[in-house]
Design a protein around this motif. Structure first.
Motif, PDB file in Angstrom:
ATOM      1  N   ASN A  83       0.968 117.542  70.482  1.00 26.84           N
ATOM      2  CA  ASN A  83       1.992 117.864  70.451  1.00 26.84           C
ATOM      3  C   ASN A  83       2.823 117.799  71.605  1.00 26.84           C
ATOM      4  O   ASN A  83       3.978 118.895  71.714  1.00 26.84           O
ATOM      5  N   VAL A  84       2.866 116.888  72.387  1.00 28.70           N
ATOM      6  CA  VAL A  84       3.866 116.780  73.776  1.00 28.70           C
ATOM      7  C   VAL A  84       5.225 116.372  73.123  1.00 28.70           C
ATOM      8  O   VAL A  84       5.921 116.971  73.649  1.00 28.70           O
ATOM      9  N   ASP A  85       5.345 114.963  72.595  1.00 33.84           N
ATOM     10  CA  ASP A  85       6.901 115.516  71.876  1.00 33.84           C
ATOM     11  C   ASP A  85       6.567 115.134  70.255  1.00 33.84           C
ATOM     12  O   ASP A  85       7.273 114.877  69.624  1.00 33.84           O
ATOM     13  N   THR A  87       8.176 117.765  68.728  1.00 32.11           N
ATOM     14  CA  THR A  87      10.597 117.603  68.834  1.00 32.11           C
ATOM     15  C   THR A  87      10.933 116.604  68.740  1.00 32.11           C
ATOM     16  O   THR A  87      11.139 116.486  68.001  1.00 32.11           O
ATOM     17  N   THR A  88      10.766 115.581  69.300  1.00 35.11           N
ATOM     18  CA  THR A  88      10.601 114.385  68.606  1.00 35.11           C
ATOM     19  C   THR A  88      10.393 113.519  67.766  1.00 35.11           C
ATOM     20  O   THR A  88      11.058 112.994  66.693  1.00 35.11           O
ATOM     21  N   LYS A  89       9.262 114.084  67.405  1.00 34.69           N
ATOM     22  CA  LYS A  89       8.517 113.403  66.431  1.00 34.69           C
ATOM     23  C   LYS A  89       9.258 113.848  65.180  1.00 34.69           C
ATOM     24  O   LYS A  89       9.380 113.084  63.958  1.00 34.69           O
TER      25      LYS A  89
END
Length: 258
Positions: A83-85, A87-89
């Motif tokens: 879940n770190v990225d 928003t990007t994914k």
């Protein structure tokens, strides 16, 4: 129509409730959501649920069909590397905390005659409430998820109906537009041992919902209001329905170019 930020459904939904744990380095959310199952082609066809304004990837969901309506209890760990990225994914990764619930799907219909609301349907039954807000309530991919409460028996066959005035003209209450929808049910069979229970349903109402959403978006409204009218009783003298309603707010989604 663009999706809002990836966590907007969890933060803005008027009818989805989460509990959070933010101590001791933990950053999690857990609670009920509902939405439409699909395989996301932008993410290698991973199994996801569209919960209205966000996509949720749940690795355990592998045995459902595209378009299935599901009620889920999930947990999201924001410290998970997956879940770190997010928003990007374009999606958040979650895990199941209980067995998913398949939610029955129904069509909606416009009202074309006043008699549609002044007379009882054949085998119509009264409801305790048109909308209980039990957590499996949302709008996603054209479906309104509506949990209703009714007294029925285990041997009864119940059919559900959602209708709305064709013109979709609102009733103004306290300066806000309220759109009138009608939740109704018919039942056949023995009602032996009948008891009150929540029944989760998903009604396909895309054209009507998007019409009122766009109307409220143009008026720069944050929420739209729907009155879910229901037959709460039947007049013993006239055999006519006695109406009541429950009002629900939904966040208005702005329409933009992708």
């Amino acid at each position: 129509m663009k999706k809002l930020g990836i966590f907007a459904a969890l933060a803005l939904s008027a009818v989805t409730f989460f509990t959070s744990c933010l101590g001791e380095g933990s950053n999690t959310q857990a609670g009920p959501v509902c939405g439409v199952y699909f395989l996301n082609p932008s993410a290698g066809y991973l199994p996801m649920v569209d919960v209205g304004t966000s996509y949720v990837y749940i690795p355990e969901l592998t045995t459902y069909n595209d378009g299935d309506c599901l009620g889920l209890t999930i947990s999201i760990d924001y410290n998970d590397p997956a879940n770190v990225d997010a928003t990007t994914k374009g999606y958040v990764t979650a895990s199941l905390t209980s067995e998913p619930v398949n939610i029955d799907k129904w069509r909606s219909t416009p009202i074309i005659s006043a008699a549609d609301t002044t007379s009882l349907m054949e085998n119509e039954i009264a409801l305790n409430n048109s909308f209980t807000g039990n957590g499996f309530s949302n709008y996603a991919r054209g479906y309104l998820f509506i949990p209703s409460n009714v007294k029925i028996g285990s041997r009864q066959v119940v059919d559900w109906y959602l209708s709305y005035p064709r013109e979709l003209e609102p009733v103004v209450k306290n300066g806000e537009n309220h759109y009138q929808f009608f939740v109704r049910a018919t039942a056949e069979g023995e009602d032996t041992g009948a008891g009150n229970q929540d029944v989760n349903n998903a009604y396909y109402v895309q054209s009507a919902f998007e019409m009122i959403n766009n109307k409220e978006a143009e008026a720069n409204k944050t929420f739209l209001y729907i009155d879910f009218n229901y037959v709460r009783g039947i007049d013993e003298t006239t055999n006519k329905p006695i109406w009541a309603s429950t009002t629900v707010m939904y966040p208005v989604t702005a329409t933009t170019e992708d």
